[in-house]
Write a protein that holds these residues in place. Structure first.
Motif, short mmCIF file in Angstrom:
data_model
loop_
_atom_site.label_atom_id
_atom_site.label_comp_id
_atom_site.label_asym_id
_atom_site.label_seq_id
_atom_site.Cartn_x
_atom_site.Cartn_y
_atom_site.Cartn_z
N VAL A 1 10.12 -48.37 24.80
CA VAL A 1 11.22 -49.11 25.03
C VAL A 1 11.50 -48.52 26.27
O VAL A 1 11.49 -49.55 27.76
CB VAL A 1 12.16 -49.15 24.63
CG1 VAL A 1 13.06 -49.42 25.06
CG2 VAL A 1 11.88 -49.53 23.04
N GLU A 2 11.11 -47.56 27.24
CA GLU A 2 11.41 -47.40 28.10
C GLU A 2 11.49 -47.52 29.66
O GLU A 2 11.20 -46.54 30.50
CB GLU A 2 12.99 -45.77 28.00
CG GLU A 2 13.75 -46.08 27.86
CD GLU A 2 14.90 -44.52 27.55
OE1 GLU A 2 14.22 -43.94 27.77
OE2 GLU A 2 15.69 -44.94 26.76
N LYS A 3 9.62 -46.80 28.78
CA LYS A 3 8.40 -47.21 29.96
C LYS A 3 8.69 -45.25 30.76
O LYS A 3 7.75 -45.16 32.05
CB LYS A 3 8.00 -47.91 30.79
CG LYS A 3 8.08 -49.09 30.52
CD LYS A 3 7.57 -49.86 29.52
CE LYS A 3 7.66 -50.68 28.53
NZ LYS A 3 7.06 -51.56 27.39
N GLU A 4 9.02 -44.13 30.04
CA GLU A 4 9.20 -43.00 29.96
C GLU A 4 9.78 -42.23 28.98
O GLU A 4 9.85 -42.41 28.19
CB GLU A 4 9.95 -42.69 31.51
CG GLU A 4 11.15 -42.51 30.77
CD GLU A 4 12.14 -41.85 32.58
OE1 GLU A 4 11.37 -42.33 33.70
OE2 GLU A 4 13.20 -42.43 32.73
N LEU A 5 9.28 -40.75 28.79
CA LEU A 5 9.14 -39.92 28.35
C LEU A 5 10.38 -38.89 29.25
O LEU A 5 9.78 -38.16 30.15
CB LEU A 5 8.27 -39.04 27.20
CG LEU A 5 8.41 -40.02 26.29
CD1 LEU A 5 7.22 -39.19 25.58
CD2 LEU A 5 9.43 -40.11 25.29
N LYS A 6 12.03 -38.80 29.14
CA LYS A 6 12.47 -37.58 29.51
C LYS A 6 13.45 -36.54 28.47
O LYS A 6 13.87 -36.64 28.04
CB LYS A 6 13.83 -38.59 30.41
CG LYS A 6 14.73 -37.44 31.41
CD LYS A 6 15.80 -38.09 31.73
CE LYS A 6 15.06 -39.75 33.06
NZ LYS A 6 15.66 -39.74 33.85
N PHE A 7 12.52 -35.52 28.88
CA PHE A 7 12.57 -34.41 27.90
C PHE A 7 14.60 -33.65 28.09
O PHE A 7 14.49 -33.48 26.75
CB PHE A 7 11.59 -33.63 27.78
CG PHE A 7 10.20 -34.12 26.88
CD1 PHE A 7 10.01 -34.11 26.25
CD2 PHE A 7 9.27 -34.44 28.22
CE1 PHE A 7 9.18 -34.79 25.80
CE2 PHE A 7 8.36 -34.75 27.32
CZ PHE A 7 7.92 -34.68 25.81
N PHE A 8 14.55 -34.18 29.09
CA PHE A 8 16.13 -33.34 29.53
C PHE A 8 17.32 -34.61 29.54
O PHE A 8 16.67 -35.66 30.44
CB PHE A 8 15.95 -32.42 30.88
CG PHE A 8 15.49 -31.43 29.88
CD1 PHE A 8 15.44 -30.64 28.95
CD2 PHE A 8 14.43 -30.80 31.17
CE1 PHE A 8 14.82 -29.41 29.03
CE2 PHE A 8 13.47 -29.39 30.60
CZ PHE A 8 13.81 -28.80 29.31
N ARG B 1 19.03 -34.95 32.08
CA ARG B 1 19.21 -34.29 33.75
C ARG B 1 17.56 -35.25 34.23
O ARG B 1 17.00 -35.62 33.65
CB ARG B 1 18.90 -32.53 34.79
CG ARG B 1 18.31 -32.29 33.88
CD ARG B 1 18.16 -30.88 34.66
NE ARG B 1 17.09 -29.77 34.31
CZ ARG B 1 17.10 -29.14 32.85
NH1 ARG B 1 18.07 -28.85 32.09
NH2 ARG B 1 15.73 -28.18 33.13
N ASP B 2 17.48 -35.43 35.21
CA ASP B 2 16.53 -36.05 36.27
C ASP B 2 15.22 -35.34 35.86
O ASP B 2 14.45 -36.09 35.43
CB ASP B 2 16.89 -36.27 37.14
CG ASP B 2 17.70 -37.30 37.75
OD1 ASP B 2 18.80 -38.57 36.97
OD2 ASP B 2 18.73 -37.63 38.52
N SER B 3 15.38 -33.94 35.87
CA SER B 3 13.92 -33.56 35.69
C SER B 3 13.46 -33.84 34.56
O SER B 3 14.30 -33.84 33.52
CB SER B 3 13.94 -32.06 36.36
OG SER B 3 14.91 -31.82 35.46
N GLY B 4 12.45 -33.20 33.81
CA GLY B 4 11.85 -33.60 32.92
C GLY B 4 10.81 -34.79 32.34
O GLY B 4 10.45 -35.15 31.15
N GLY B 5 10.55 -35.87 33.36
CA GLY B 5 10.52 -37.30 33.11
C GLY B 5 8.90 -37.13 32.98
O GLY B 5 7.94 -36.91 34.76
N PHE B 6 8.46 -38.31 32.47
CA PHE B 6 7.18 -38.70 32.47
C PHE B 6 6.90 -40.38 32.24
O PHE B 6 7.46 -40.41 31.52
CB PHE B 6 6.15 -37.56 31.39
CG PHE B 6 6.15 -36.12 31.57
CD1 PHE B 6 5.46 -35.34 32.58
CD2 PHE B 6 6.44 -35.51 31.26
CE1 PHE B 6 5.09 -34.11 32.48
CE2 PHE B 6 7.00 -33.76 31.03
CZ PHE B 6 6.26 -34.20 32.35
N SER B 7 6.11 -40.61 33.53
CA SER B 7 6.07 -41.95 33.24
C SER B 7 4.76 -42.63 32.04
O SER B 7 3.99 -42.13 31.76
CB SER B 7 5.77 -42.79 34.55
OG SER B 7 6.53 -42.95 35.48
#
Length: 222
Positions: free
Chosen positions: A36-43, A45-51
């Protein structure tokens, strides 16, 4: 549908070698979130995301013969989320080797490889059930911290090994680690090695948020 079937099978068959309902729930939830979001953001906050597009959810394995030093990351399809599907052997049928680390893993199109370990522990106050040496007192072990340290050591070792001769096909890949610990109420943390690979411990509400609608399942599997 694959995620739903994976979780249903885990709940019905109850084969502990094939993981836990919490691991299956995370595999399904993360696959849906990425799609759905085309990324995984584990936190939050902005850091910790993967496309990541989350184009599919598949069973897979990273290591050969239960050995973290024998890995092949080039066999992973980018954008696909993998879960470990260990098969118990029988008298007449050979099972698959156990997976030494990571319950879920994926590779992004830009060469980020992420190993995810799911921790059902609350981190502290976990009795040691392992056999103790004679005279050794009973105590507790922080299993979340143990998973974190194992990921720190393993990802650094893999990153170092990929720089060796004969691993040229792994050039450009970076290995990261994530521990998902929804029952650990301590703050989430992140550390980065000198080689640039990161290990994140996603705890409490940060980890529960990633379950989405399956969050209610966490009360049952704790």
């Amino acid at each position: 549908r694959k995620g739903r079937d994976l979780l249903t099978r885990q709940l019905v068959e109850v084969d502990m070698l094939q993981g836990t309902p919490l691991e299956s729930a995370y595999a399904w939830a993360l696959a849906c979130l990425a799609a759905v979001e085309k990324e995984l953001k584990f936190f939050r906050r902005d850091s910790g995301g993967f496309s990541l597009k989350g184009s599919d959810l598949q069973a897979g394995s990273l290591f050969e013969e239960n050995d973290v030093k024998k890995f092949n990351l080039t066999s992973m399809q980018p954008e696909v989320i993998y879960y470990v599907d260990e098969i118990r052997g029988s008298k007449n049928t050979r099972g698959t080797p156990t997976h030494p680390i990571a319950d879920i893993f994926f590779r992004t199109a830009d060469g980020q490889v992420v190993l995810i370990d799911v921790a059902g522990s609350n981190g502290t106050d976990v009795p040691k059930r392992e056999k103790r040496k004679k005279g050794e007192k009973a105590g507790s072990t922080d299993r979340v911290a143990a998973k974190e340290m194992k990921l720190v050591n393993t990802t650094f070792m893999m990153q170092t090994k990929m720089e060796e001769k004969g691993m040229e096909d792994h050039c450009g890949l970076t290995v990261h680690g994530v521990v998902l610990a929804p029952f650990d109420e301590r703050p989430s943390t992140e550390q980065q090695s000198s080689k640039g690979n990161r290990v994140m411990v996603v705890r409490g509400d940060d980890a529960l948020r990633l379950l989405g609608g399956l969050r209610q399942l966490s009360r049952w599997v704790q």
